[in-house]
Scaffold this active site. Structure first.
Site, short mmCIF file in Angstrom:
data_model
loop_
_atom_site.label_atom_id
_atom_site.label_comp_id
_atom_site.label_asym_id
_atom_site.label_seq_id
_atom_site.Cartn_x
_atom_site.Cartn_y
_atom_site.Cartn_z
N GLY A 1 -16.54 3.81 -2.38
CA GLY A 1 -15.99 4.03 -1.22
C GLY A 1 -15.47 3.01 -0.79
O GLY A 1 -15.07 2.82 0.66
N GLY B 1 -12.45 1.12 -1.76
CA GLY B 1 -11.09 1.10 -1.99
C GLY B 1 -10.66 -0.33 -2.90
O GLY B 1 -9.79 -0.74 -2.85
N TYR C 1 -5.22 11.26 1.41
CA TYR C 1 -4.39 10.53 0.85
C TYR C 1 -3.41 11.54 0.13
O TYR C 1 -2.08 11.26 0.10
CB TYR C 1 -5.26 9.93 -0.42
CG TYR C 1 -4.50 9.05 -1.28
CD1 TYR C 1 -4.66 7.69 -1.34
CD2 TYR C 1 -3.51 9.67 -2.31
CE1 TYR C 1 -4.12 6.92 -2.26
CE2 TYR C 1 -3.11 8.97 -3.33
CZ TYR C 1 -3.20 7.35 -3.28
OH TYR C 1 -2.54 6.48 -4.24
N GLU D 1 -6.95 10.18 -13.67
CA GLU D 1 -7.00 10.20 -12.31
C GLU D 1 -6.01 11.51 -11.72
O GLU D 1 -6.54 12.29 -11.05
CB GLU D 1 -6.43 8.98 -11.64
CG GLU D 1 -7.25 7.67 -11.80
CD GLU D 1 -8.50 7.71 -10.72
OE1 GLU D 1 -8.61 8.45 -9.93
OE2 GLU D 1 -9.15 6.62 -10.90
N ASP E 1 -3.40 0.56 -9.60
CA ASP E 1 -4.83 0.24 -9.79
C ASP E 1 -5.12 0.03 -11.40
O ASP E 1 -5.89 -0.92 -11.74
CB ASP E 1 -5.99 1.27 -9.28
CG ASP E 1 -5.59 1.47 -7.81
OD1 ASP E 1 -5.11 0.66 -7.20
OD2 ASP E 1 -6.27 2.34 -7.18
N SER F 1 -11.00 0.29 -6.22
CA SER F 1 -10.65 0.73 -7.42
C SER F 1 -11.70 0.88 -8.52
O SER F 1 -11.70 0.54 -9.73
CB SER F 1 -9.63 -0.07 -8.10
OG SER F 1 -8.32 0.07 -7.32
N SER F 2 -12.78 1.22 -8.05
CA SER F 2 -13.90 1.45 -8.97
C SER F 2 -13.76 2.71 -10.05
O SER F 2 -14.20 2.40 -11.29
CB SER F 2 -15.52 1.89 -8.19
OG SER F 2 -15.26 2.94 -7.35
N GLU G 1 0.88 -1.23 -0.10
CA GLU G 1 -0.05 0.07 0.10
C GLU G 1 0.97 1.19 0.03
O GLU G 1 1.81 1.30 0.65
CB GLU G 1 -0.95 0.01 1.38
CG GLU G 1 -2.36 0.21 0.86
CD GLU G 1 -2.94 -0.71 0.01
OE1 GLU G 1 -3.34 -0.53 -1.00
OE2 GLU G 1 -3.17 -1.86 0.43
#
Length: 343
Positions: free
Chosen positions: A101, A103, A201, A140, A152, A105-106, A16
């Site tokens: 929401g 996590g 983040y 992104e 992702d 990776s939608s 992560e």
């Protein structure tokens, strides 16, 4: 001509916040995902319908991101135009069974699916999936303003359910690995939603960038812990760096264990990863910590927070034969949590 494409969600098994720091990561594709039907139009209008929302959205290609659910689609269409796949807007129908929401990776799955659907609509063979992933990251970073790494997008553009991707984010070299037999990675939502645009983040990335500037390297994960400890960096930056350095090494150990079928080491690395995320990177929250503790206490071989942090999901490695009883007990102890899927 109408184009159709799908992209899976992903769960990060370990690794992560190191995909923008030069580390190796280990995401796995999920059975849940996003499907997109795209029909190009001759002007700059964008019409979007999505089964997760009651209303449609009417936008223009020239629109900036405004914090709306339709932003990712507009950004993906702008990128499709920049790649020469489209010369205008589109009508898009989106279907998704990835919890928002969580996590998982939608957003990456959506942008990848739109770019692949645009490619399919015009019958093009290029760009390839790797270039699609890189383009989706630009959406992104540059359009949505999320300072994410490449993990992702690569995972959802290339990996398939049942496989994990060992991805060197510095070189973009990757290897697809089979997941262990007789075991499963279970994804459970904590009940706490998270949003990468809420600022925390970005704060972590800024702290990591401080470390990279201090040591004059983009490869934070290759630093030595002794050099970090001896630095004049402030305490928070030092702890973020320690997480990245140790997390990278945990990923390498997990990849080796996965190849060897050593599930005990995989579980130990997951457990150590969560402790590092909780204490050094400070990206966990109490409901997540409690869910991880219960998961391990009730028989999971390993468990950890997964995703950008501050809520969302955990992933736990569980023996297949014990999964149902384990899951029932975990969810019974955490009424706000729910089962999402398996990898």
């Amino acid at each position: 001509m109408t184009g159709f494409a799908t992209a899976p969600g992903r769960v990060n098994l370990i690794g992560e916040h190191i995909d923008y720091n030069g580390g190796t990561v280990l995401p796995a594709a999920l059975s849940v995902g996003v499907s997109v039907e795209l029909a190009p139009v001759n002007d700059d209008t964008v019409e979007i319908t999505a089964d997760q929302y009651d209303m449609s959205a009417q936008r223009q290609l020239s629109d900036d991101a405004v914090g709306d659910w339709s932003d990712a689609s507009v950004g993906a269409l702008r990128e499709a135009n920049a790649l020469g796949l489209l010369s205008g807007g589109a009508k898009i129908a989106i279907r998704s069974n990835i919890p928002q929401g969580a996590g998982l990776s939608s957003s990456a799955a959506l942008t990848v699916a739109i770019l692949k659907a645009a490619r399919n609509a015009v019958g093009a063979s290029t760009p390839g999936d790797q270039d699609i992933a890189i383009a989706a990251r630009r959406v992104e970073n540059d359009y949505l303003g999320v300072p994410c790494g490449i993990m992702d997008q690569f995972a959802v553009a290339i990996a398939t359910p049942g496989t994990a991707m060992a991805l060197n984010t510095a070189s973009l070299e990757y290897e697809l690995l089979e997941l262990p037999k007789e075991y499963t990675f279970v994804v459970i939502h904590s009940g706490v939603s998270r949003k990468l645009t809420d600022g925390r983040y970005k704060e972590r990335k800024v702290e990591c960038d401080e470390v990279k500037a201090y040591f004059e390297t983009d490869d934070l994960c290759s630093l030595e812990q002794g050099d970090i400890a001896a630095s004049s960096l402030h305490e928070a930056a030092r702890r973020r760096a320690v997480h990245c350095v140790t997390e990278h090494r945990r990923v390498l150990a997990t990849v080796a264990a996965l190849k060897a079928g050593d599930v005990e080491t995989i579980g130990a690395m997951m457990n150590a990863s969560h402790i590092s995320m909780r204490d050094d990177f400070e990206m966990s929250v109490e409901p997540i910590d409690g869910l991880v503790a219960s998961s391990i206490g009730l028989g999971a071989i390993g468990a950890r927070l997964t995703g950008g942090g501050f809520g969302g999901c955990i992933v736990a490695l569980v023996e297949e034969s014990r999964k149902e009883r384990w899951q029932t007990r975990v969810l019974g102890a955490h009424p706000d949590a729910w089962f999402v899927c398996e990898a």
